[in-house]
Design a protein around this motif. Structure first.
Motif, short mmCIF file in Angstrom:
data_model
loop_
_atom_site.label_atom_id
_atom_site.label_comp_id
_atom_site.label_asym_id
_atom_site.label_seq_id
_atom_site.Cartn_x
_atom_site.Cartn_y
_atom_site.Cartn_z
N ALA A 154 28.00 36.63 40.96
CA ALA A 154 28.26 35.56 39.99
C ALA A 154 28.61 36.15 38.62
O ALA A 154 29.52 35.66 37.94
CB ALA A 154 27.04 34.65 39.88
N ILE A 155 27.90 37.22 38.23
CA ILE A 155 28.19 37.85 36.93
C ILE A 155 29.62 38.40 36.92
O ILE A 155 30.37 38.20 35.96
CB ILE A 155 27.17 38.96 36.64
CG1 ILE A 155 25.77 38.36 36.40
CG2 ILE A 155 27.59 39.80 35.45
CD1 ILE A 155 24.68 39.39 36.27
N PHE A 156 30.01 39.08 37.99
CA PHE A 156 31.35 39.65 38.05
C PHE A 156 32.40 38.54 38.08
O PHE A 156 33.47 38.66 37.47
CB PHE A 156 31.48 40.54 39.28
CG PHE A 156 31.11 41.97 39.02
CD1 PHE A 156 32.09 42.95 38.96
CD2 PHE A 156 29.80 42.35 38.83
CE1 PHE A 156 31.75 44.27 38.72
CE2 PHE A 156 29.45 43.66 38.60
CZ PHE A 156 30.43 44.62 38.55
N LEU A 157 32.11 37.47 38.81
CA LEU A 157 33.08 36.39 38.92
C LEU A 157 33.25 35.68 37.58
O LEU A 157 34.38 35.37 37.17
CB LEU A 157 32.61 35.40 39.99
CG LEU A 157 33.69 34.48 40.59
CD1 LEU A 157 34.77 35.30 41.24
CD2 LEU A 157 33.07 33.52 41.58
N VAL A 158 32.14 35.44 36.89
CA VAL A 158 32.23 34.80 35.57
C VAL A 158 32.97 35.71 34.59
O VAL A 158 33.81 35.27 33.81
CB VAL A 158 30.81 34.47 35.05
CG1 VAL A 158 30.87 34.04 33.60
CG2 VAL A 158 30.19 33.37 35.90
N ALA A 159 32.67 37.01 34.67
CA ALA A 159 33.35 37.95 33.79
C ALA A 159 34.85 37.98 34.07
O ALA A 159 35.67 38.11 33.15
CB ALA A 159 32.76 39.35 33.96
N ALA A 160 35.24 37.88 35.35
CA ALA A 160 36.66 37.91 35.70
C ALA A 160 37.42 36.75 35.10
O ALA A 160 38.61 36.87 34.77
CB ALA A 160 36.82 37.92 37.22
N TYR A 161 36.75 35.60 34.94
CA TYR A 161 37.41 34.43 34.38
C TYR A 161 37.22 34.30 32.88
O TYR A 161 37.96 33.57 32.22
CB TYR A 161 36.91 33.15 35.07
CG TYR A 161 37.52 32.95 36.43
CD1 TYR A 161 38.73 32.29 36.58
CD2 TYR A 161 36.89 33.44 37.57
CE1 TYR A 161 39.30 32.10 37.83
CE2 TYR A 161 37.45 33.26 38.83
CZ TYR A 161 38.66 32.59 38.96
OH TYR A 161 39.22 32.43 40.20
N LYS A 162 36.23 35.00 32.33
CA LYS A 162 35.96 34.92 30.89
C LYS A 162 36.71 36.00 30.11
O LYS A 162 37.08 35.77 28.96
CB LYS A 162 34.46 35.05 30.63
CG LYS A 162 33.65 33.84 31.08
CD LYS A 162 34.01 32.59 30.28
CE LYS A 162 33.13 31.41 30.66
NZ LYS A 162 33.49 30.19 29.89
N ILE A 163 36.93 37.16 30.72
CA ILE A 163 37.61 38.25 30.01
C ILE A 163 39.07 37.86 29.81
O ILE A 163 39.75 37.45 30.76
CB ILE A 163 37.50 39.56 30.80
CG1 ILE A 163 36.03 40.00 30.91
CG2 ILE A 163 38.33 40.66 30.16
CD1 ILE A 163 35.83 41.23 31.76
N PRO A 164 39.60 37.99 28.60
CA PRO A 164 41.02 37.66 28.37
C PRO A 164 41.91 38.56 29.23
O PRO A 164 41.71 39.77 29.29
CB PRO A 164 41.22 37.94 26.87
CG PRO A 164 39.85 37.87 26.29
CD PRO A 164 38.92 38.36 27.35
N PRO A 165 42.92 38.00 29.90
CA PRO A 165 43.76 38.83 30.77
C PRO A 165 44.68 39.75 29.96
O PRO A 165 45.09 39.42 28.84
CB PRO A 165 44.56 37.79 31.56
CG PRO A 165 44.61 36.60 30.69
CD PRO A 165 43.31 36.58 29.94
N SER A 166 45.00 40.87 30.52
CA SER A 166 45.95 41.81 29.92
C SER A 166 46.98 42.20 30.97
O SER A 166 46.67 42.26 32.16
CB SER A 166 45.22 43.05 29.39
OG SER A 166 44.48 43.68 30.43
N TYR A 167 48.21 42.45 30.49
CA TYR A 167 49.33 42.73 31.38
C TYR A 167 49.83 44.14 31.12
O TYR A 167 49.87 44.60 29.97
CB TYR A 167 50.45 41.72 31.15
CG TYR A 167 50.03 40.29 31.41
CD1 TYR A 167 50.24 39.69 32.65
CD2 TYR A 167 49.40 39.53 30.42
CE1 TYR A 167 49.85 38.38 32.89
CE2 TYR A 167 49.00 38.23 30.65
CZ TYR A 167 49.23 37.66 31.89
OH TYR A 167 48.84 36.36 32.12
N THR A 168 50.25 44.80 32.18
CA THR A 168 50.71 46.19 32.10
C THR A 168 52.12 46.28 32.64
O THR A 168 52.39 45.83 33.77
CB THR A 168 49.79 47.13 32.88
OG1 THR A 168 48.47 47.04 32.36
CG2 THR A 168 50.26 48.57 32.78
N ALA A 169 53.02 46.84 31.83
CA ALA A 169 54.40 47.11 32.25
C ALA A 169 54.64 48.61 32.16
O ALA A 169 54.16 49.27 31.24
CB ALA A 169 55.39 46.35 31.38
#
Length: 698
Positions: A42-57
């Motif tokens: 649950a902690i990892f899942l919440v963190a996955a949706y709470k952390i702002p996404p970043s994109y890599t090119a």
């Protein structure tokens, strides 16, 4: 001296891993494991949706040897010969502050509200540069909050690197061209000065020169060659003349000398002589000696012989003349060589200086030519340069965020959760203080477990329920608990080391509240039911739980018997309901250990051993009091009571050590066992626990 077997804790031996034990462990701790796994997931899942996404090119740059269209080179001897070092250097260039600052300024990152003034530091942290496998390719990636921004920055850095590479090569070529041109001009002046110095020295010393050197040296060389040839010719002619002279002085045939034999005139005259001689012979045979034709032939023959002799003399004279001429020529060349040698010696003294000047001039000429050619090449190269670096893959706008990877986060959370859950369960198992199974007790304490006493949920500690153990055994003699008590009695009676059944049995525990008094009453009730004469001695002079159970607190007992002159029969009382004889604690005392260690106590035990079939002593716990340790040497056997899951292993080991080791201990009674939970601690924790309750008449 204590024996090794007296050590209360035996060293553990490594046993082979049993799969059944692992399954039992999982059954026992699955709730804890799953709970920790669920929380972590649950902690990892919440963190996955709470952390702002970043994109890599990412963009890829090929590092190749720069092409030189003016003068092709062998780049095996340049920085490409050490490929790893070169690529690491280029990675450092891509990370350099100067290059990234150009990108920051070109992309106006400081004006971005999400980046701000610290754009350079942000770009350094967002940039990733690495080599692609073993290829000469560098991958540069930029991680940003905006997918378009990450792609544009990656392409901007790649292009800035290519431009910087071309610019650096151009600046290097221009700098080299300028320096070479300046150096060539200086060397031109140096060459002019050195050549003028050589020419002035020749004029001052009247030294003529040819293409091969000075004129005197050339003359000296030619005269040496001519003199050598003249001397060889003189030697040859002297040899010929000496041969002729030797033939003349020795009377030999002069006509055999080589010059005579090779003379055309002599050969022709000899041919004529041969013809005339044949004609003379023919005429002589035909006409005789006095015939005019014969005389004419003889005269002709003599004339030819005279001509031959004259020609031979002429040839000999020619040899003498040739020898004289060769000697004269050799003498003339010797004089000329001596004259030229004297002149050359004079010129040699100043020639040393001339050669030094000439060497300087030649060196300046060669150096000037080298610098001049390189300056021209460098000037041409600066107009046509190739960096050798090109972008082979442009960065594209990423479709999905690179961080956080939600499926990966979920998988990691699940895996890590089960790992942490398993670790927590193992730690809880390791740090569990109590004993859960017979096997644990017997392995660690090396003392047999005589019986496992099931927990009776209806019993409590209030005064109204104190008679429940005795009443329960009377009412249900074939119950699981009754069988456990009976098994305990049989285990005590079957203890090896005694020649008779133990009459005096002491029950003690490590700490209070482990069910010791209840077990004493249960054993006494079971023995009475089998027809034994049973005596219960309440030796716990502090709490006196057995005395309170039978309601004999106001009657005389053990303390009175040990301190007053009275008979044992006066202090022993019979419980009418159960038929158990009881020696209560009696009056209060401030020094229980002294009374229990007295000779009166020892004689009392000996007296009671002969009057009763079974004497059960309820002794205090060995942890808080030394009373049980004092009584243990004077009884037949000791039963050590251990409460299931509650009695710590250290306390049990210390209690056995306080009793003097294992010599007196019949075994251990495991009390208050939760039978429904017992299978979790092993399939064969106890045989009775694997039997269904329907088997017993509870």
């Amino acid at each position: 001296m204590p024996s090794p077997t007296d050590n209360p804790i035996m060293p553990r031996q490594l046993m082979p891993l049993d799969v059944r034990e692992i399954l039992d462990f999982l059954v026992r701790r699955w709730k804890l494991v799953c709970a920790i796994a669920a929380i972590t997931f649950a902690i990892f899942l919440v963190a996955a949706y709470k952390i702002p996404p970043s994109y890599t090119a990412a963009a890829e740059v090929l590092l190749d040897a720069p092409n030189d269209y003016v003068t092709p080179q062998d780049y095996s001897k340049t920085d490409f010969s050490d490929n790893s070092t070169f690529i690491e250097s280029q990675i450092a260039v891509l990370r350099s502050t100067s290059l990234l600052q150009k990108v920051v300024d070109g992309e106006k990152l400081t004006e971005d509200p999400n980046i701000g003034p610290a754009a350079l530091d942000w770009l350094k942290g967002a940039l990733g540069v690495s080599r692609v496998g073993l290829a000469d390719v560098i991958e540069l990636s930029v991680t940003s909050y905006d997918p378009d921004k990450s792609a544009s920055l990656a392409n901007a850095i790649a292009q800035a690197y290519v431009v910087d590479r071309v610019k650096s090569r151009y600046e290097g070529a221009k700098k080299a061209s300028t320096w070479l041109s300046e150096r060539a001009a200086y060397l031109r002046e140096e060459l002019s000065r050195s050549e003028q110095a050589v020419q002035k020295f020749r004029i001052d010393n009247n030294l003529l020169s040819t293409q091969s050197g000075s004129l005197t040296d050339q003359q000296l060389s030619e005269l040496n060659v001519a003199l050598i040839n003249a001397r060889a010719e003189l030697s040859e002619k002297k040899t010929k003349y000496q041969l002729v002279d030797k033939l003349l002085s020795g009377g030999g045939d002069i006509q055999t000398i080589p010059d005579v034999l090779q003379s055309v005139v002599v050969s022709a005259l000899r041919a004529q002589q041969s013809v005339v001689a044949r004609r003379e012979t023919d005429l002589l045979l035909k006409y005789g000696e006095r015939h005019p034709d014969v005389v004419a032939a003889q005269a002709e023959r003599r004339d030819i012989e005279g001509q031959i002799s004259a020609e031979v003399q002429r040839l000999i004279g020619n040899l003498k003349n040739e020898v004289d001429a060769a000697e004269a020529r050799e003498a003339s060349l010797s004089r000329a060589l001596a004259s030229v040698s004297d002149k050359s010696e004079v010129e040699g003294q100043v020639g040393v200086q001339l050669r030094d000047l000439q060497r300087i001039a030649d060196a300046n000429k060669e150096l000037f030519g080298t610098f001049l050619s390189r300056a021209k090449l460098a000037e041409e190269k600066s107009t046509l340069l190739n960096s050798g670096v090109r972008v082979i893959t442009d960065a594209e706008v990423p479709d999905s965020p690179s961080f956080p990877n939600r499926p990966l986060f979920a998988a990691l959370g699940l895996v890590l959760g089960f790992f942490l859950g398993g670790a927590g369960a193992v730690l809880r198992e390791i740090f569990a203080s109590g004993f859960m199974a017979k096997k644990q007790i017997e392995e660690e304490l090396a003392v047999p477990v005589l019986a496992s006493m099931p927990r009776m949920s209806g019993w409590s500690g209030d005064a109204n329920s104190q008679s429940q153990p005795v009443a329960y055994l009377e009412r249900r003699p074939l119950s699981r608990y009754s069988e456990a008590v009976r098994r305990l009695r049989l285990g005590v009676e079957a203890t090896p080391g005694l020649g008779h059944s133990p009459r005096l049995t002491l029950l003690t525990s490590a700490m209070p509240g482990e069910g010791k008094t209840t077990l004493v009453l249960s054993l006494a009730c079971s023995a009475v039911a089998d027809g034994d004469r049973v005596l219960v001695i309440d030796a716990d002079l502090r709490l006196s739980a057995a005395t309170a159970f039978f309601g004999m607190g106001d009657k005389v007992g053990l303390v009175d018997l040990l301190t007053l002159p009275m008979k044992a029969t006066n202090a022993i009382h019979r419980d009418e309901r159960s038929g158990i004889c009881v020696l209560p604690a009696g009056a209060r005392t401030r020094n229980p250990p002294a009374l229990l260690a007295s000779a009166r106590m020892r004689s009392l035990l000996d007296e009671l051993r002969g009057k009763f079939d079974t004497v059960i002593i309820d002794a205090p716990p060995v942890g808080p009091a030394a009373d049980a340790s004092i009584l243990a040497p004077h009884v037949d056997k000791v039963v050590f009571v251990v409460k299931w899951r509650d009695t710590s292993r250290e306390a049990a080991a210390e209690g056995i050590r306080s009793l003097g080791g294992r010599s007196k201990i019949a075994g251990i009674a495991l009390t208050m066992v939760d039978e429904p939970k017992l299978p979790r601690y092993g399939r064969y924790t106890s045989l009775e626990s694997s039997v269904s309750d329907s088997y017993y008449l509870n």
